[in-house]
Write a protein that holds these residues in place. Structure first.
Motif, PDB file in Angstrom:
ATOM      1  N   ALA A  29      55.605  38.312 100.957  1.00  0.00           N
ATOM      2  CA  ALA A  29      56.570  37.401 101.579  1.00  0.00           C
ATOM      3  C   ALA A  29      55.869  36.183 102.146  1.00  0.00           C
ATOM      4  O   ALA A  29      54.745  36.265 102.646  1.00  0.00           O
ATOM      5  CB  ALA A  29      57.336  38.124 102.691  1.00  0.00           C
ATOM      6  N   ALA A  30      56.556  35.042 102.065  1.00  0.00           N
ATOM      7  CA  ALA A  30      56.087  33.802 102.694  1.00  0.00           C
ATOM      8  C   ALA A  30      57.095  33.401 103.768  1.00  0.00           C
ATOM      9  O   ALA A  30      58.304  33.587 103.601  1.00  0.00           O
ATOM     10  CB  ALA A  30      55.953  32.699 101.653  1.00  0.00           C
ATOM     11  N   PHE A  31      56.589  32.855 104.867  1.00  0.00           N
ATOM     12  CA  PHE A  31      57.419  32.440 106.002  1.00  0.00           C
ATOM     13  C   PHE A  31      57.163  30.954 106.271  1.00  0.00           C
ATOM     14  O   PHE A  31      56.016  30.535 106.404  1.00  0.00           O
ATOM     15  CB  PHE A  31      57.066  33.233 107.258  1.00  0.00           C
ATOM     16  CG  PHE A  31      57.237  34.728 107.140  1.00  0.00           C
ATOM     17  CD1 PHE A  31      58.308  35.370 107.752  1.00  0.00           C
ATOM     18  CD2 PHE A  31      56.318  35.493 106.437  1.00  0.00           C
ATOM     19  CE1 PHE A  31      58.456  36.747 107.654  1.00  0.00           C
ATOM     20  CE2 PHE A  31      56.457  36.869 106.335  1.00  0.00           C
ATOM     21  CZ  PHE A  31      57.534  37.501 106.945  1.00  0.00           C
ATOM     22  N   HIS A  32      58.264  30.196 106.405  1.00  0.00           N
ATOM     23  CA  HIS A  32      58.104  28.755 106.608  1.00  0.00           C
ATOM     24  C   HIS A  32      59.370  28.211 107.266  1.00  0.00           C
ATOM     25  O   HIS A  32      60.463  28.353 106.715  1.00  0.00           O
ATOM     26  CB  HIS A  32      57.877  28.076 105.257  1.00  0.00           C
ATOM     27  CG  HIS A  32      57.624  26.605 105.343  1.00  0.00           C
ATOM     28  ND1 HIS A  32      56.702  26.059 106.201  1.00  0.00           N
ATOM     29  CD2 HIS A  32      58.168  25.553 104.670  1.00  0.00           C
ATOM     30  CE1 HIS A  32      56.668  24.746 106.039  1.00  0.00           C
ATOM     31  NE2 HIS A  32      57.561  24.410 105.126  1.00  0.00           N
ATOM     32  N   ARG A  74      58.564  24.613  97.045  1.00  0.00           N
ATOM     33  CA  ARG A  74      58.171  25.998  97.307  1.00  0.00           C
ATOM     34  C   ARG A  74      59.168  27.015  96.748  1.00  0.00           C
ATOM     35  O   ARG A  74      58.769  28.057  96.236  1.00  0.00           O
ATOM     36  CB  ARG A  74      58.015  26.214  98.823  1.00  0.00           C
ATOM     37  CG  ARG A  74      56.743  25.610  99.411  1.00  0.00           C
ATOM     38  CD  ARG A  74      56.554  26.045 100.850  1.00  0.00           C
ATOM     39  NE  ARG A  74      55.317  25.535 101.409  1.00  0.00           N
ATOM     40  CZ  ARG A  74      55.211  24.435 102.144  1.00  0.00           C
ATOM     41  NH1 ARG A  74      56.302  23.726 102.408  1.00  0.00           N
ATOM     42  NH2 ARG A  74      54.048  24.042 102.617  1.00  0.00           N
ATOM     43  N   ASP A  75      60.461  26.716  96.887  1.00  0.00           N
ATOM     44  CA  ASP A  75      61.450  27.721  96.469  1.00  0.00           C
ATOM     45  C   ASP A  75      61.336  28.061  94.992  1.00  0.00           C
ATOM     46  O   ASP A  75      61.646  29.176  94.573  1.00  0.00           O
ATOM     47  CB  ASP A  75      62.870  27.268  96.800  1.00  0.00           C
ATOM     48  CG  ASP A  75      63.214  25.894  96.254  1.00  0.00           C
ATOM     49  OD1 ASP A  75      62.283  25.161  95.851  1.00  0.00           O
ATOM     50  OD2 ASP A  75      64.396  25.545  96.241  1.00  0.00           O
ATOM     51  N   SER A  76      60.844  27.130  94.199  1.00  0.00           N
ATOM     52  CA  SER A  76      60.661  27.396  92.768  1.00  0.00           C
ATOM     53  C   SER A  76      59.255  27.907  92.482  1.00  0.00           C
ATOM     54  O   SER A  76      59.069  28.880  91.744  1.00  0.00           O
ATOM     55  CB  SER A  76      60.936  26.128  91.960  1.00  0.00           C
ATOM     56  OG  SER A  76      60.868  26.391  90.582  1.00  0.00           O
ATOM     57  N   PHE A 125      61.000  34.825 100.402  1.00  0.00           N
ATOM     58  CA  PHE A 125      60.601  33.556 100.991  1.00  0.00           C
ATOM     59  C   PHE A 125      61.562  33.256 102.129  1.00  0.00           C
ATOM     60  O   PHE A 125      62.705  32.862 101.918  1.00  0.00           O
ATOM     61  CB  PHE A 125      60.630  32.442  99.941  1.00  0.00           C
ATOM     62  CG  PHE A 125      60.337  31.063 100.497  1.00  0.00           C
ATOM     63  CD1 PHE A 125      59.530  30.885 101.617  1.00  0.00           C
ATOM     64  CD2 PHE A 125      60.864  29.932  99.878  1.00  0.00           C
ATOM     65  CE1 PHE A 125      59.267  29.621 102.117  1.00  0.00           C
ATOM     66  CE2 PHE A 125      60.591  28.659 100.365  1.00  0.00           C
ATOM     67  CZ  PHE A 125      59.799  28.511 101.494  1.00  0.00           C
ATOM     68  N   PHE A 126      61.085  33.475 103.343  1.00  0.00           N
ATOM     69  CA  PHE A 126      61.901  33.264 104.532  1.00  0.00           C
ATOM     70  C   PHE A 126      61.731  31.818 104.994  1.00  0.00           C
ATOM     71  O   PHE A 126      60.803  31.485 105.720  1.00  0.00           O
ATOM     72  CB  PHE A 126      61.496  34.245 105.634  1.00  0.00           C
ATOM     73  CG  PHE A 126      61.610  35.692 105.220  1.00  0.00           C
ATOM     74  CD1 PHE A 126      62.848  36.278 105.012  1.00  0.00           C
ATOM     75  CD2 PHE A 126      60.469  36.459 105.022  1.00  0.00           C
ATOM     76  CE1 PHE A 126      62.958  37.604 104.618  1.00  0.00           C
ATOM     77  CE2 PHE A 126      60.564  37.794 104.638  1.00  0.00           C
ATOM     78  CZ  PHE A 126      61.810  38.365 104.425  1.00  0.00           C
ATOM     79  N   TYR A 175      65.864  33.939  96.525  1.00  0.00           N
ATOM     80  CA  TYR A 175      65.652  33.658  97.946  1.00  0.00           C
ATOM     81  C   TYR A 175      66.960  33.287  98.634  1.00  0.00           C
ATOM     82  O   TYR A 175      66.957  32.825  99.774  1.00  0.00           O
ATOM     83  CB  TYR A 175      64.621  32.529  98.111  1.00  0.00           C
ATOM     84  CG  TYR A 175      63.288  32.822  97.449  1.00  0.00           C
ATOM     85  CD1 TYR A 175      62.738  34.115  97.470  1.00  0.00           C
ATOM     86  CD2 TYR A 175      62.572  31.815  96.797  1.00  0.00           C
ATOM     87  CE1 TYR A 175      61.525  34.385  96.858  1.00  0.00           C
ATOM     88  CE2 TYR A 175      61.347  32.078  96.195  1.00  0.00           C
ATOM     89  CZ  TYR A 175      60.829  33.366  96.219  1.00  0.00           C
ATOM     90  OH  TYR A 175      59.617  33.644  95.612  1.00  0.00           O
ATOM     91  N   GLN A 176      68.064  33.509  97.914  1.00  0.00           N
ATOM     92  CA  GLN A 176      69.370  33.288  98.516  1.00  0.00           C
ATOM     93  C   GLN A 176      69.567  34.335  99.611  1.00  0.00           C
ATOM     94  O   GLN A 176      69.330  35.539  99.390  1.00  0.00           O
ATOM     95  CB  GLN A 176      70.451  33.407  97.436  1.00  0.00           C
ATOM     96  CG  GLN A 176      71.802  32.869  97.828  1.00  0.00           C
ATOM     97  CD  GLN A 176      72.640  33.893  98.587  1.00  0.00           C
ATOM     98  OE1 GLN A 176      72.512  35.095  98.348  1.00  0.00           O
ATOM     99  NE2 GLN A 176      73.477  33.417  99.483  1.00  0.00           N
TER     100      GLN A 176
END
Length: 686
Positions: free
Chosen positions: A349-352, A361-363, A373-374, A645-646
């Motif tokens: 997981a990535a947090f941003h 980033r989302d892609s 991806f939070f 990431y929805q």
């Protein structure tokens, strides 16, 4: 006297006169911009001459287009071209002030992915004097409107326009030939845009950059599987075996990477008015169970944070222009850390605390294999929760804990902080540290946001200890890139307690922190030279993965065979022996500039060849998307369709994962939240 005055005035009432007046004014202002807005490192009379004349050929070529038209139209076309050219100069002034580089097609093409937050700092970057570049256009229009200069409507001979065009091309050729005598391989070997602008000019740089961008697109379409052969051959001889004393020491430990935004190494143990800027990080840095590296450098170019992430998670360099994440993040195949750890049984997981589209980033994160991806859509937002580029760090860490506690263990995570980001804005109720007093308004608040980041890190560390995550995790900290650009030399000198700084000092100023901490690690401060390209192979060896087959250009920092050459994106480098910046060479230990003897020249040329080869091969991998042709044994290619990431769907996936693998902190706490253990003094939350 009156006749002479009229004759002089009448010169400007002709097409020739007006055309050359515009050219002269444009070239003068361009030269002034070169000298006052950019730091091009001009040395010697030849470079000074080229800098002064390099606007002329391109100006003759572009403005000369208007001469092929008749009547009043050619005058308005001259002014329109002048406005477009000046806008290009203005845009580069603003961009250069923040990034110490020039706009590229890669940046422009990807602007839709990064522009969301540009306006937040744009007014901080623009100076009122920047608009003076348009003053000549205003004056020219005024002279035409008031008829001080009259429009010459007579037909302009086309052969004369052609002479201007051919003459401009001839001048360009001569300019390039003269430049090549001072800088061989200017367009074939240089990794630094400053050189192209210094020798050839902004327009020539733009044309060359556009050509390079088009060439890169063609490269991918023509790439083939056999192109991987040279890469594999190179890596076969450059891999470094793991140190048996550390191999597998972090096996099955959670990996928590904390991305310290714009954080430079000099901040560690740095004091202002006798107070430590980063007391929590200082203590962590010196902990007996922390591996700390004091000769670790960022290696980013225009992509800055995105370049750092590319190296951190792929051991591939960023690109010489633009951002690889923006341009190639969606379409390319990768063998990134999230996918590697996922296939070892980790949650990833990535947090941003910012919009998911920033730096694409989302892609890109899907291409890299991040399960979660939070981004900002997962965090509660209020007007005073954010500053600059997103959530304030104290709130970000506190709210990230809500998702961290749900991740099945072991997990691989990355938390990207934001508050210590240019322009270093912090509201008064969060400022608890004195600013420096260099007199530079950009630099002085830097220690205040760094101190705030340090406080946020301390709170997060306390939470990890209370919940038990601390003992079961490896905590990795790294600075992504410089916070203070080289354009602030006087302020940098004051920060470093020097009278002035030279190129060597600025090269050493590019050090950023890198620390790996775990309760079972034998720590200590290591003096090994390395950079962001080396992080992934180091981590993989620590968790017990030999990574013999993946494509990685870095080597394990803990290995006795680690290559201590730190390559910078512009082709410069640092080794334990030499520091090379442009055409200057320094002894790394002493900072003394040298004129290399024959033996030293051979050593430096050997390192330079190594650096150039490595950067070129990494570029070849990205430009050609070569990893689509090569799948290491035991590795499964990432399918972006496997990830979403929805918010609603991702939270359902996380809930299902908790049920299927009940190893999260919440599961261990009888499905009760651990957020009561998170203590923060963030005033916004009171």
């Amino acid at each position: 006297m009156s006749d002479n005055k009229n004759r002089f005035k009448n010169i400007f009432n002709t097409t020739w006169g007006f055309f050359f007046l515009v050219i002269v004014l444009f070239c003068i202002k361009t030269y002034i911009v070169y000298q006052t807005k950019f730091t091009l490192g001009v040395k010697g009379s030849l470079q000074e001459f080229l800098l002064a004349v390099n606007p002329i050929p391109a100006a003759l070529l572009t403005f000369g287009i208007a001469l092929y038209f008749s009547g009043r139209l050619k005058y308005w076309l001259i002014l329109i071209i002048d406005f477009i050219e000046t806008t290009w100069i203005f845009a580069n002034i603003v961009y250069y002030r923040e990034f110490s580089d020039f706009l590229s097609m890669g940046i422009i093409k990807g602007s839709g992915n990064v522009q969301n937050n540009l306006g937040k700092s744009l007014m901080e970057i623009i100076h009122p004097t920047d608009f003076l570049v348009f003053i000549d256009i205003v004056i020219l229009i005024a002279l035409l409107v008031t008829k001080v200069i009259r429009v010459d409507t007579r037909p302009f001979k086309k052969y004369k326009a052609l002479i201007i065009t051919l003459g401009s091309l001839l001048l360009m050729w001569g300019e390039y030939g003269l430049a090549s005598t001072d800088r061989s391989g200017l367009l074939t070997r240089s990794f630094d845009n400053n050189y192209i602008v210094k020798y050839l000019g902004l327009n020539e740089y733009a044309a060359f950059n556009a050509y390079q961008t088009q060439k890169e697109s063609a490269t991918r379409s023509h790439a083939k599987a056999s192109d991987m052969d040279s890469v594999l051959k190179y890596l076969k001889h450059s891999r470094a075996k793991a140190d048996p004393a550390y191999f597998g020491k972090l096996k099955n430990k959670n990996i928590i990477i904390i991305h310290l935004e714009s954080f430079q190494q000099f901040l560690i143990n740095y004091k202002v008015n006798g107070k430590e800027v980063t007391p929590n990080l200082n203590k962590f840095y010196k902990n007996n169970h922390t591996l700390s590296f004091d000769n670790f450098y960022h290696q980013v170019a225009q992509g800055k944070t995105s370049d750092a992430e590319m190296m951190l998670e792929n051991s591939l360099y960023g690109l010489p222009q633009g951002s690889a994440m923006v341009t190639y993040g969606s379409q390319n195949t990768y063998q990134a850390a999230p996918a590697l750890f996922d296939q070892m049984g980790y949650s990833t997981a990535a947090f941003h605390g910012d919009v998911p589209s920033f730096w694409n980033r989302d892609s890109t994160y899907k291409s890299w294999g991040y399960q979660y991806f939070f981004s900002s859509q997962y965090y509660k937002e209020k007007a005073n929760y954010s500053v600059g580029y997103g959530l304030k760090d104290k709130i970000f860490f506190r709210d990230s804990a809500n998702y961290l506690q749900r991740l099945p263990q072991p997990f691989y995570t990355k938390l990207i902080t934001l508050t210590n980001h240019y322009p270093y804005i912090l509201d008064k109720e969060n400022v608890s540290f004195p600013a420096t007093k260099t007199g530079d308004k950009t630099v002085d608040p830097y220690v205040q946001t760094a101190h705030y980041l340090d406080q946020a890190f301390g709170e997060f560390l306390s939470y990890l200890k209370k919940t038990g995550l601390y003992k079961d995790s490896a905590i990795v900290l790294y600075g992504d890139h410089y916070g203070i650009s080289n354009n602030h030399r006087p302020a940098i000198a004051q920060l470093l307690h020097k009278k002035s700084v030279n190129s060597y000092d600025l090269a050493q100023f590019q050090k950023v922190p890198f620390m790996i901490h775990s309760p079972n690690l034998k720590g200590g401060i290591r003096h090994t030279y390395g950079g962001e390209i080396d992080v992934l192979p180091t981590l993989l060896h620590l968790v017990g993965d030999k990574n013999n087959n993946t494509i990685q250009f870095g080597t394990d920092l803990l290995s006795k065979k680690h290559d201590q050459t730190v390559a910078f994106r512009d082709g410069d480098f640092v080794t334990p022996k030499y520091t090379k910046v442009g055409s200057s060479v320094y002894l790394t230990k002493t900072g003394k500039e040298i004129t290399p003897n024959k033996k030293q020249t051979e050593e430096i040329d050997s390192v330079q060849n190594h650096v150039t080869t490595e950067l070129s091969l990494s570029d070849r991998v990205i430009y050609g998307d070569l990893l689509r042709f090569y799948t290491p044994s035991g590795f499964k290619k990432v399918d972006k369709k496997d990830f979403t990431y929805q918010y609603t769907k991702a939270m359902k996936n996380l809930a299902d994962a908790q049920k299927n693998k009940p190893t999260s902190i919440m599961a261990e706490n009888n499905d009760k939240s651990t957020l009561k253990d998170y203590k923060t003094d963030a005033p916004e939350l009171k």
